[in-house]
Design an enzyme around this catalytic site. Structure first.
Site, mmCIF file in Angstrom:
data_model
loop_
_atom_site.group_PDB
_atom_site.id
_atom_site.type_symbol
_atom_site.label_atom_id
_atom_site.label_comp_id
_atom_site.label_asym_id
_atom_site.label_seq_id
_atom_site.Cartn_x
_atom_site.Cartn_y
_atom_site.Cartn_z
ATOM 1 N N GLU A 168 0.796 -1.218 0.000
ATOM 2 C CA GLU A 168 0.000 0.000 0.000
ATOM 3 C C GLU A 168 0.840 1.285 0.000
ATOM 4 O OE1 GLU A 168 -4.036 -1.846 2.008
ATOM 5 O OE2 GLU A 168 -2.944 -0.321 3.137
ATOM 6 N N GLU A 351 -5.765 -7.981 -0.476
ATOM 7 C CA GLU A 351 -6.448 -7.738 0.798
ATOM 8 C C GLU A 351 -7.884 -7.355 0.516
ATOM 9 O OE1 GLU A 351 -4.831 -4.931 3.600
ATOM 10 O OE2 GLU A 351 -2.780 -5.665 3.316
#
Length: 440
Positions: A168, A351
């Site tokens: 991320e 995710e």
């Protein structure tokens, strides 16, 4: 309550997995780990709920065997874990043999249980010693990170199914250096802009380091939020486009198109490091797959200021999770196709999951909202695949309830409940439902 899907609904080789990150579960006080930026961030009053940190977390450092049994017993194919930079190199320079030994054991444990290892090198654990040198603001971070990559993957790289350098990048850069919500907790547009670039440069140099070791299965993991205008005004549409540019288009554009969005560079260009345009050949290293982390959408409107990015995030009207995030599975469907506009590489959902209000009652944890969430989001993945999208796997966040960063231990994302006093694990209803679904 059961899941609506089963393994047989998906092609042979499609991977169902679960994920964790090192600082959130391992216990940073064990095994010779050094201080990381999160240890420091949590020591400042007001940064983290109750000042909680990852010193013990879920004590996965000592309980990893039983935790891997939970992955195997659910019928999951893969386990996405992360390595702690501060555990492997406590001062950012010197290798800690105990750290490498731990990940060596962990990977062997996965393979012994038939679980495919999916590694992430960096899930936000910058050694404090490197943060003292400027961290992600300092261009040298790319070389520091490549060195860390080489040390870790020289030890375990021969057994990886997939590896991503950074988890991320938006969180690493913008959330942590502009919004100040995560370590190091800066609110500085120049620091954020440089971190936005340096995190991708580090991704590229890390990828080069792994290719030099002869590795394959290398990818990039981007997190995405679906941005919609709060109303039908041109101003709201413009601001939603800015939000999308910072959050979504910047990182995909850098890695796959060797460019940053022109509408964002218009504002961030004056803060970019010297010579940034020359770094794209390093940033855009050839990859083998791309990962999508997705949780929610935001409605975007004006914040009434004259300061970039001029916008305010608002929650939509749909059902919310315990994070107060709106449940919007169509956003996942959107980003699968959106990513496909940048690359034809296989896509992993790396995710996807939710925090819910979970309690153990009579030895059970009934988390019906998580089952509904998984049903709707897996259906969105399947719909995109039926439309031709090249999706290779779906990974649930998270295996265990854990340290949820600035929110401490309140938010429970796990398939498995953790009592943070006794550290006892209790598989939730969703874990049992998943076990049934993956057996067919």
């Amino acid at each position: 309550m059961q899941l609506d899907f089963k393994r047989g609904d998906f092609p042979d080789g499609f991977l169902f997995g679960t994920a964790t990150s090192a600082y959130q579960i391992e216990g940073a006080s064990f095994g010779g780990a050094g201080l990381c930026q999160w240890d420091i961030f949590a020591q400042t009053p007001g940064n983290v709920v109750r000042g909680e940190n990852g010193a013990v977390a879920c004590d996965h450092y000592h309980r990893w065997e039983a935790d891997l049994d939970l992955v195997r017993d659910a019928g999951l194919d893969s386990y996405r874990f992360s390595t702690s930079w501060a555990r492997v190199m406590p001062d950012g320079k010197t290798v800690n043999p105990e750290g490498l030994d731990f990940y060596d054991r962990l990977v062997d444990g996965m393979l012994e249980r038939g679980i495919k290892p999916m590694a992430t090198l960096y899930h936000w654990e910058m050694p404090a010693a490197l943060q003292d040198l400027g961290g992600w603001r300092n261009r040298d971070v790319a070389d520091w990170f490549a060195d860390f990559t080489t040390h870790v993957m020289t030890r375990i790289g021969d057994r990886m199914h997939t590896v991503a350098p950074v988890n991320e990048p938006w969180c690493v850069a913008w959330l942590s250096h502009f919004m100040g919500h995560h370590a190091p907790g800066l609110r500085d547009i120049r620091a954020a802009t440089r971190a936005m670039h340096h995190v991708l440069l580090a991704h590229g140099k890390s990828t080069q380091a792994m290719r030099a070791l002869g590795m394959t299965g290398l990818g990039a993991v981007m997190n995405h939020e679906y941005a919609q205008p709060v109303d039908d005004t041109e101003e709201a549409a413009r601001l939603a486009r800015i939000y999308d540019g910072i959050y979504n288009r910047w990182f995909l554009g850098g890695v796959f198109r060797k460019e940053y969005p022109a509408d964002i560079i218009e504002h961030l260009g004056p803060h970019m490091p010297h010579g940034w345009q020359d770094d794209f050949d390093t940033i855009a290293q050839p990859l083998d797959w791309v990962g999508i982390n997705y949780y929610t959408r935001k409605l975007i409107g004006p914040d009434g200021s004259d300061l970039f990015p001029y916008l305010e995030e608002r929650e939509g009207p749909l059902e919310k999770t315990a994070m107060d995030w709106e449940i919007y599975p169509d956003g996942l469907h959107h980003f699968i196709h959106h990513t496909g506009q940048y690359t034809d590489l296989p896509i992993y959902i790396t995710e996807n999951g939710l925090a819910s209000y979970d309690r153990v009652e009579d030895g059970r944890v009934m988390d019906a909202q998580r089952i509904r969430y998984l049903n709707s989001h897996v259906a969105a993945v399947k719909r995109a695949m039926d439309e031709g999208a090249n999706v290779a796997g779906y990974t649930i966040w998270s295996l265990l309830d854990n340290y949820e960063w600035a929110l401490g231990y309140d938010k429970r994302f796990g398939l498995v409940h953790v009592d943070f006093d006794s550290l006892e694990r209790t598989p939730k209803q969703s874990w049992h439902a998943l076990k049934t679904a993956l057996a067919h």
